[in-house]
Design an enzyme around this catalytic site. Structure first.
Site, mmCIF file in Angstrom:
data_model
loop_
_atom_site.group_PDB
_atom_site.id
_atom_site.type_symbol
_atom_site.label_atom_id
_atom_site.label_comp_id
_atom_site.label_asym_id
_atom_site.label_seq_id
_atom_site.Cartn_x
_atom_site.Cartn_y
_atom_site.Cartn_z
ATOM 1 N N GLU A 108 7.433 10.774 0.566
ATOM 2 C CA GLU A 108 8.478 10.033 1.273
ATOM 3 C C GLU A 108 9.799 10.085 0.507
ATOM 4 O O GLU A 108 10.878 10.175 1.108
ATOM 5 C CB GLU A 108 8.030 8.590 1.490
ATOM 6 C CG GLU A 108 6.868 8.486 2.470
ATOM 7 C CD GLU A 108 6.353 7.074 2.638
ATOM 8 O OE1 GLU A 108 6.249 6.626 3.796
ATOM 9 O OE2 GLU A 108 6.051 6.421 1.616
ATOM 10 N N GLU A 128 -2.184 8.037 2.782
ATOM 11 C CA GLU A 128 -2.346 6.585 2.901
ATOM 12 C C GLU A 128 -3.551 6.157 3.732
ATOM 13 O O GLU A 128 -4.268 5.214 3.336
ATOM 14 C CB GLU A 128 -1.060 5.951 3.463
ATOM 15 C CG GLU A 128 0.067 5.794 2.467
ATOM 16 C CD GLU A 128 0.928 7.034 2.313
ATOM 17 O OE1 GLU A 128 1.990 6.951 1.685
ATOM 18 O OE2 GLU A 128 0.523 8.106 2.821
#
Length: 257
Positions: A108, A128
């Site tokens: 990210e 995740e």
């Protein structure tokens, strides 16, 4: 700074994530240090490019889950995860020099940069869901905007990791180089950006991002004369200096104003 290293030279700020023993995973204090480092870059009139890289064999493995499990979750700084993913108010360019694993929040962080240069050994992913989490640091939204939707969904839903060459093919990587050439390649990108007017670079970035929020190209072009960034550039010293230097057959002297 305990968890990052910062150097500034010739208009370039380099921020190195420096927790190599945990693949530069980000803990709470590191978030705050990154926020401070990027705030300083945003405010510095003589810094025009920021390079983000990692120490050791990884760029960033994302959040330090052991620290979260031990100490609980602390609020992110003002500009979000790693002090960058919600930094929508900084028109200066960011370059990610990805030297290894860029997973979860590390991916990210790279996606939030304007240019991503990847070593051949680099790999990217949003794992995740494998730990019952969601990529809430902008990864879901940025990846789906930077690559074709089906490619993005494949990575997101299957927590699929891809290498540097695949990232280049998909479109979220700008250039792939042998590991030993990462620093030199990054320096060349910085030098190319620094040749240009800082005012023009900042305005170009701001207008691209503003334009993407419009419905189509026609709407963006109709709207751009009214944008504050456009108006500031149009009356800037750099906008006058460029044509003047060309006419006088000399190198421009940019002020960034």
């Amino acid at each position: 700074m305990q968890h990052i290293k910062v150097t500034v030279a010739n208009g370039v700020r380099t921020v190195t994530l420096a927790r190599p023993d945990v693949l530069n995973a980000i803990n709470a204090d590191m978030h705050d240090e990154l926020e401070a480092a990027f705030n300083a870059y945003a405010a510095a009139p003589d810094e025009h490019v920021c390079v983000i890289t990692g120490e050791g064999r990884g760029f960033c493995a994302g959040s330090d889950l052991k620290a979260v499990a031990q100490d609980g979750h602390r609020d992110y700084p003002a500009h979000g995860y790693a002090g960058l993913i919600e930094r929508f108010d900084c028109p200066k360019p960011f370059i990610a020099a990805v030297n290894g694993l860029a997973l979860g929040g590390g991916f990210e962080l790279a996606l939030a940069c304007d240019i991503v240069i990847a070593a051949e050994s680099a790999s990217f992913g949003l794992p995740e869901p494998l730990v019952g989490a969601i990529a809430l640091g902008g990864g879901l939204h940025r990846l789906a905007r930077q690559v074709p939707l089906k490619q993005a969904m494949g990575m997101i839903l299957a927590a699929r990791r891809v290498g540097a060459a695949e990232g280049l093919r998909m479109g979220f990587v700008t250039e792939v180089v042998p590991d030993a050439e990462l620093a030199d390649c990054t320096a060349r990108w910085c030098a190319d950006i620094l040749r240009a007017s800082p005012m023009s670079v900042r305005t170009s970035k701001a207008m691209v991002l503003r334009g993407l929020a419009e419905s189509d190209v026609e709407a963006a072009m109709r709207a751009q004369p009214g944008w504050a960034e456009f108006q500031a550039w149009r009356t800037s010293e750099d906008a006058s200096e460029g044509p003047r230097a060309f006419a006088e057959k000399r190198a421009p002297r940019w002020t960034g104003r």
